[in-house]
Design an enzyme around this catalytic site. Structure first.
Site, PDB file in Angstrom:
ATOM      1  N   CYS A 258       0.841  -1.187   0.000  1.00 51.69           N
ATOM      2  CA  CYS A 258       0.000   0.000   0.000  1.00 51.69           C
ATOM      3  C   CYS A 258       0.880   1.241   0.000  1.00 51.69           C
ATOM      4  O   CYS A 258       1.909   1.287   0.660  1.00 51.69           O
ATOM      5  CB  CYS A 258      -0.955   0.086   1.187  1.00 51.69           C
ATOM      6  SG  CYS A 258      -2.158  -1.231   1.238  1.00 51.69           S
TER       7      CYS A 258
ATOM      8  N   ARG B  27       4.294  -0.368  -4.700  1.00 52.18           N
ATOM      9  CA  ARG B  27       3.860  -0.787  -3.367  1.00 52.18           C
ATOM     10  C   ARG B  27       2.529  -1.536  -3.387  1.00 52.18           C
ATOM     11  O   ARG B  27       2.075  -2.023  -2.347  1.00 52.18           O
ATOM     12  CB  ARG B  27       3.729   0.433  -2.446  1.00 52.18           C
ATOM     13  CG  ARG B  27       5.026   1.197  -2.274  1.00 52.18           C
ATOM     14  CD  ARG B  27       4.833   2.388  -1.366  1.00 52.18           C
ATOM     15  NE  ARG B  27       4.619   1.968   0.003  1.00 52.18           N
ATOM     16  CZ  ARG B  27       5.572   1.759   0.888  1.00 52.18           C
ATOM     17  NH1 ARG B  27       6.819   1.927   0.536  1.00 52.18           N
ATOM     18  NH2 ARG B  27       5.294   1.382   2.124  1.00 52.18           N
TER      19      ARG B  27
ATOM     20  N   TRP C 209      -2.443  -2.887  -1.680  1.00 54.59           N
ATOM     21  CA  TRP C 209      -2.054  -4.291  -1.740  1.00 54.59           C
ATOM     22  C   TRP C 209      -2.932  -4.959  -0.692  1.00 54.59           C
ATOM     23  O   TRP C 209      -2.776  -4.725   0.499  1.00 54.59           O
ATOM     24  CB  TRP C 209      -0.568  -4.468  -1.424  1.00 54.59           C
ATOM     25  CG  TRP C 209      -0.088  -5.876  -1.611  1.00 54.59           C
ATOM     26  CD1 TRP C 209       0.350  -6.438  -2.768  1.00 54.59           C
ATOM     27  CD2 TRP C 209       0.010  -6.894  -0.612  1.00 54.59           C
ATOM     28  NE1 TRP C 209       0.703  -7.744  -2.557  1.00 54.59           N
ATOM     29  CE2 TRP C 209       0.511  -8.059  -1.232  1.00 54.59           C
ATOM     30  CE3 TRP C 209      -0.280  -6.951   0.763  1.00 54.59           C
ATOM     31  CZ2 TRP C 209       0.725  -9.249  -0.554  1.00 54.59           C
ATOM     32  CZ3 TRP C 209      -0.067  -8.134   1.448  1.00 54.59           C
ATOM     33  CH2 TRP C 209       0.435  -9.271   0.780  1.00 54.59           C
TER      34      TRP C 209
ATOM     35  N   ASN D 202      -2.011   2.369   5.373  1.00 53.92           N
ATOM     36  CA  ASN D 202      -1.068   1.299   5.028  1.00 53.92           C
ATOM     37  C   ASN D 202      -0.758   0.560   6.319  1.00 53.92           C
ATOM     38  O   ASN D 202      -0.357   1.190   7.301  1.00 53.92           O
ATOM     39  CB  ASN D 202       0.218   1.912   4.433  1.00 53.92           C
ATOM     40  CG  ASN D 202       1.322   0.892   4.284  1.00 53.92           C
ATOM     41  OD1 ASN D 202       1.064  -0.287   4.067  1.00 53.92           O
ATOM     42  ND2 ASN D 202       2.559   1.324   4.410  1.00 53.92           N
ATOM     43  N   GLY D 203      -0.937  -0.773   6.328  1.00 57.76           N
ATOM     44  CA  GLY D 203      -0.638  -1.552   7.537  1.00 57.76           C
ATOM     45  C   GLY D 203      -1.779  -2.482   7.876  1.00 57.76           C
ATOM     46  O   GLY D 203      -2.659  -2.725   7.047  1.00 57.76           O
TER      47      GLY D 203
ATOM     48  N   GLU E 197      17.816 -18.130  -6.277  1.00 62.81           N
ATOM     49  CA  GLU E 197      17.480 -16.772  -6.738  1.00 62.81           C
ATOM     50  C   GLU E 197      17.013 -16.795  -8.202  1.00 62.81           C
ATOM     51  O   GLU E 197      16.067 -16.106  -8.567  1.00 62.81           O
ATOM     52  CB  GLU E 197      18.706 -15.860  -6.546  1.00 62.81           C
ATOM     53  CG  GLU E 197      18.563 -14.443  -7.080  1.00 62.81           C
ATOM     54  CD  GLU E 197      17.424 -13.633  -6.483  1.00 62.81           C
ATOM     55  OE1 GLU E 197      16.820 -14.043  -5.488  1.00 62.81           O
ATOM     56  OE2 GLU E 197      17.110 -12.580  -7.069  1.00 62.81           O
TER      57      GLU E 197
ATOM     58  N   LYS F 150      13.384 -15.477  -9.331  1.00 66.72           N
ATOM     59  CA  LYS F 150      13.204 -14.420 -10.340  1.00 66.72           C
ATOM     60  C   LYS F 150      12.239 -14.892 -11.410  1.00 66.72           C
ATOM     61  O   LYS F 150      11.315 -14.183 -11.780  1.00 66.72           O
ATOM     62  CB  LYS F 150      14.571 -14.093 -10.927  1.00 66.72           C
ATOM     63  CG  LYS F 150      14.933 -12.719 -11.164  1.00 66.72           C
ATOM     64  CD  LYS F 150      15.218 -11.774 -10.011  1.00 66.72           C
ATOM     65  CE  LYS F 150      14.313 -11.790  -8.834  1.00 66.72           C
ATOM     66  NZ  LYS F 150      14.857 -11.188  -7.646  1.00 66.72           N
TER      67      LYS F 150
ATOM     68  N   GLU G 142       8.542 -15.302 -10.023  1.00 66.61           N
ATOM     69  CA  GLU G 142       7.801 -14.113  -9.586  1.00 66.61           C
ATOM     70  C   GLU G 142       7.404 -13.206 -10.750  1.00 66.61           C
ATOM     71  O   GLU G 142       6.398 -12.521 -10.670  1.00 66.61           O
ATOM     72  CB  GLU G 142       8.523 -13.331  -8.492  1.00 66.61           C
ATOM     73  CG  GLU G 142       9.737 -12.556  -8.913  1.00 66.61           C
ATOM     74  CD  GLU G 142      10.355 -11.737  -7.770  1.00 66.61           C
ATOM     75  OE1 GLU G 142       9.630 -11.278  -6.888  1.00 66.61           O
ATOM     76  OE2 GLU G 142      11.593 -11.569  -7.790  1.00 66.61           O
TER      77      GLU G 142
ATOM     78  N   HIS H  73      17.283 -37.352  -4.552  1.00 71.29           N
ATOM     79  CA  HIS H  73      16.523 -37.752  -3.355  1.00 71.29           C
ATOM     80  C   HIS H  73      15.037 -37.406  -3.486  1.00 71.29           C
ATOM     81  O   HIS H  73      14.318 -37.399  -2.482  1.00 71.29           O
ATOM     82  CB  HIS H  73      17.131 -37.087  -2.118  1.00 71.29           C
ATOM     83  CG  HIS H  73      18.554 -37.504  -1.880  1.00 71.29           C
ATOM     84  ND1 HIS H  73      18.891 -38.775  -1.457  1.00 71.29           N
ATOM     85  CD2 HIS H  73      19.724 -36.852  -2.070  1.00 71.29           C
ATOM     86  CE1 HIS H  73      20.214 -38.877  -1.376  1.00 71.29           C
ATOM     87  NE2 HIS H  73      20.744 -37.724  -1.743  1.00 71.29           N
TER      88      HIS H  73
ATOM     89  N   LYS I  60       6.602  -4.297  -3.666  1.00 76.01           N
ATOM     90  CA  LYS I  60       8.044  -4.152  -3.483  1.00 76.01           C
ATOM     91  C   LYS I  60       8.430  -4.150  -2.020  1.00 76.01           C
ATOM     92  O   LYS I  60       9.449  -4.700  -1.623  1.00 76.01           O
ATOM     93  CB  LYS I  60       8.481  -2.843  -4.143  1.00 76.01           C
ATOM     94  CG  LYS I  60       9.955  -2.542  -4.031  1.00 76.01           C
ATOM     95  CD  LYS I  60      10.666  -3.020  -5.255  1.00 76.01           C
ATOM     96  CE  LYS I  60      12.156  -2.936  -5.183  1.00 76.01           C
ATOM     97  NZ  LYS I  60      12.802  -4.127  -5.747  1.00 76.01           N
TER      98      LYS I  60
HETATM   99  O1  M6R Z   1      13.306  -5.040   0.869  1.00 74.44           O
HETATM  100  P1  M6R Z   1      13.745  -6.433   1.233  1.00 74.44           P
HETATM  101  O2  M6R Z   1      15.097  -6.769   0.712  1.00 74.44           O
HETATM  102  O3  M6R Z   1      13.649  -6.672   2.710  1.00 74.44           O
HETATM  103  O4  M6R Z   1      12.696  -7.367   0.529  1.00 74.44           O
HETATM  104  C1  M6R Z   1      12.727  -8.750   0.712  1.00 74.44           C
HETATM  105  C2  M6R Z   1      11.827  -9.463  -0.266  1.00 74.44           C
HETATM  106  O5  M6R Z   1      10.506  -9.039  -0.107  1.00 74.44           O
HETATM  107  C3  M6R Z   1      12.237  -9.208  -1.716  1.00 74.44           C
HETATM  108  O6  M6R Z   1      13.564  -9.580  -1.937  1.00 74.44           O
HETATM  109  C4  M6R Z   1      11.334 -10.017  -2.665  1.00 74.44           C
HETATM  110  O7  M6R Z   1      11.560 -11.384  -2.495  1.00 74.44           O
HETATM  111  C5  M6R Z   1      11.536  -9.600  -4.110  1.00 74.44           C
HETATM  112  N1  M6R Z   1      10.283  -9.627  -4.777  1.00 74.44           N
HETATM  113  C6  M6R Z   1      12.467 -10.481  -4.850  1.00 74.44           C
HETATM  114  O8  M6R Z   1      12.623 -10.109  -6.173  1.00 74.44           O
END
Ligand code: M6R
Length: 614
Positions: free
Chosen positions: A2, A27, A77, A103-104, A486, A490, A493, A509, A609
């Site tokens: 948000c 956000r 969000w 927000n929250g 990672e 990527k 997501e 396994h 984000k």
């Molecule tokens: O701002 P942060 O590094 O604490 O965020 C952590 C995760 O939310 C962030 O890395 C998220 O997994 C991203 N979408 C990855 O691309």
């Protein structure tokens, strides 16, 4: 998670709010809305989905709404209640005079809601937010002052909340409230602003006041007063806003993600110039003395989420290898609820690009309460994580707009390598000539990153070939296990393709049962590694199950082997630093696949984000 904005001034409020929300879209994008004080009455305009939909709603009524001087806005969000119009913010009081954006999460909303319903309040959404609206309204009806009503109400709320609140009877002000959710006040000439984050204020405000938890700001056109939740005035420093609009533009790239991937060589070059200006002198970590950092420390715990957690996994390998100190890595959301051994002899390293990730902040607060020394690595030196830490190591990656973390990951890795080298130097855990050789190798990384980026055509071809697959496996060993995790994160997501990362030795396994010609496998093969031959054997096992193999490796000869469908070449470097290089083709592969599929690369569904709720 948000984004909220507020504006009071002489400019067209609708434009200012929409512009601010545009820069906060990372956000959340479940719904958007604004409330405008239109000649004495509050009008609310809302739309489901992305901000563009709100533009359309406003276009239909534009003639009516351009003249206002006070307003608040929101992008959502969803937490409580689906992504519907009814749940979109701003929410209004039953008499329509008070509007609020949030927000929250308000944790005690159910109890309060029941009490307010008994008093006759009607609820029109499934949100926790509406409880705050009616609670403030109830208090307002008793005391007749918006400020007093807000103070009374926030003292009854539990959880995390940043609010902007306006009332028809008090058009000279907006009240901004902060508790465990970020909020800043922007100061201009004859106008003032409120926002969840700086991008909303770039090019508008001249100075910024960072609100702390349990503070509220009474924001008028020419005056801002900050108070605590007891109503006492707090003196706050306004800091200059130096960010240029250029910093948050796409600069000609199709997506922010692609721009941010391409920024990585310069970011790393910048870090090295600052922290490793001379290989014959110790690493310089802006104000952090490695001897002081580690004095009396027996173990290190690294806490993070998502991509930052993958950087932590690389750091464990690196710190244990170079600094000879035990390191454990915890997902912040797990750390909070499990027994741990954190004490005064523990160095806790919190990693967060945004510095606002609620799980990471809560975990660090716990670690601090247990007596640990806290070092925070963050890309946002103005963020909440700074207030949880004894020391801060900035990532210096510049604002990252795309929801998928790319340049911040590379910046985290480089900061962690330099941290480990600095600790190893101070603790003499490595021979001086070995440290020198490692430093020299690090200085070559930016040019190697550029080399990979300049050959991205091959990665595009690979993406074209594999865009139609529904599942992927990523496998690696050792320090690159994090690269596999990672790479898979990527891809999943931003493309919504199911992708999972595994330690290559674990495949047999269980996960190997997944393999057939419909399951491409991305394998990281680094020569000189003690597991290189084992990786080759694992690739043979994959090939025997008819899965198509994509190798990421500096070994050109792999192209001669029939088992590899594609080899994405990277320059040679020591295994320990190879995650820095391996990461780039994996980011680009994910990017091009997602783009081929027509995904919203910078704003993938369901994500935000900055994850400011636990
Ligand atoms: O701002 P942060 O590094 O604490 O965020 C952590 C995760 O939310 C962030 O890395 C998220 O997994 C991203 N979408 C990855 O691309």
């Amino acid at each position: 998670m948000c984004g909220i904005v507020g504006y009071i001034g002489n400019n067209a409020v609708e434009e200012v709010l929409l512009d601010g929300l545009k820069n906060l879209e990372y956000r959340g994008y479940d719904s958007a809305g604004v409330a405008l004080n239109d000649n004495g009455s509050i009008d609310v305009f809302r739309a489901e989905g992305k901000l563009n939909n709100l533009y359309d709603v406003l276009a239909g009524v534009r003639a009516r709404v351009h003249h206002s001087g006070q307003g608040i806005g929101h992008i959502r969000w969803a937490t409580h209640g689906g992504a519907t119009l009814d749940n979109a913010h701003p929410h209004k009081s039953n008499d329509g005079k008070l509007a609020l954006v949030h927000n929250g999460i308000i944790e005690n909303f159910e109890t309060l809601k029941a009490q307010l319903q008994q008093k006759g309040y009607h609820f029109f959404s499934q949100t926790d937010t509406e409880t705050a609206v009616h609670l403030i309204d109830d208090e307002y009806k008793q005391c007749g002052s918006l400020e007093a009503a807000v103070i009374r109400a926030v003292n009854q709320l539990k959880g995390a909340f940043a609010f902007c609140i306006m009332h028809q009877n008090e058009p000279d002000k907006i009240i901004a409230v902060r508790k465990n959710a970020p909020l800043i006040v922007g100061l201009g000439h004859d106008e003032n602003f409120i926002a969840s984050d700086i991008p909303a204020l770039v090019g508008k405000a001249e100075k910024i006041i960072y609100l702390d938890d349990n503070e509220l700001a009474i924001v008028r056109q020419n005056d801002v007063t900050v108070k605590n939740f007891n109503g006492q005035v707090i003196s706050k420093r306004a800091e200059p806003l130096s960010l240029e609009p250029e910093a948050i533009s796409k600069r000609g790239y199709k997506h922010f993600m692609l721009k941010e991937i391409n920024e990585q060589p310069d970011i790393i070059r910048g870090q090295l110039a600052l922290r490793l200006p001379d290989v014959n002198r110790p690493v310089v970590l802006e104000g952090i003395n490695p001897a002081v950092l580690t004095a009396g420390i027996r173990r290190v715990e690294i806490i993070a989420c998502g991509t930052s957690l993958h950087a932590a996994a690389v750091a464990r390998y690196v710190m244990e290898s170079l600094c000879r100190i035990p390191v454990s890595v915890e997902a912040a959301s797990e750390y909070i609820y499990q027994p741990h051994l954190t004490d005064a002899q523990t160095l806790v390293v919190g990693i967060s690009q945004s510095g606002e990730t609620a799980d990471t902040l809560t975990a660090l607060k716990q670690a601090r309460a247990a007596g640990a020394r806290i070092l925070a690595l963050t890309n946002r030196e103005d963020s909440s994580i700074v207030r949880c830490a004894d020391m801060v190591l900035p990532l210096k990656a510049g604002i990252e707009v795309s929801v998928a973390a790319t340049k911040s990951y590379t910046a985290q890795l480089m900061s962690l390598y330099l941290l480990a080298l600095s600790i190893a130097e101070a603790g003499k855990t490595l021979p001086a000539e070995e440290i020198l050789s490692l430093k020299r190798e690090l200085l070559q990384i930016p040019a190697k990153l550029e080399e990979i980026l300049s050959n991205s055509g091959e990665i595009q071809q690979c993406a074209l070939k594999f865009s139609s697959f529904k599942n992927f496996v990523f496998m690696a060993r050792g320090v690159n296990l994090a690269s596999a995790l990672e790479g898979a994160l990527k891809l999943k997501e931003i493309s919504y393709i199911n992708a999972n990362g595994y330690a290559a030795g674990e495949l047999k396994h269980g996960p190997i049962a997944l393999l057939d010609e419909h399951m491409p496998v991305v394998a990281v093969l680094i020569p000189g590694s003690q597991t290189y031959d084992k990786m080759l054997s694992n690739c043979e096992e994959v090939y025997a199950r008819k899965a198509r193999l994509i190798a990421v490796s500096p070994v050109e000869d792999l192209r001669q082997k029939a088992m590899f469908d594609t080899v994405l070449l990277i320059p040679h470097c020591r295994e320990i630093f190879s995650p820095l290089l391996v990461n780039i083709p994996l980011q680009l592969l994910a990017y091009y696949i997602a783009d081929n599929l027509g995904r919203e690369v910078d704003q993938p569904r369901n994500l935000a984000k900055s994850v400011t709720v636990e």
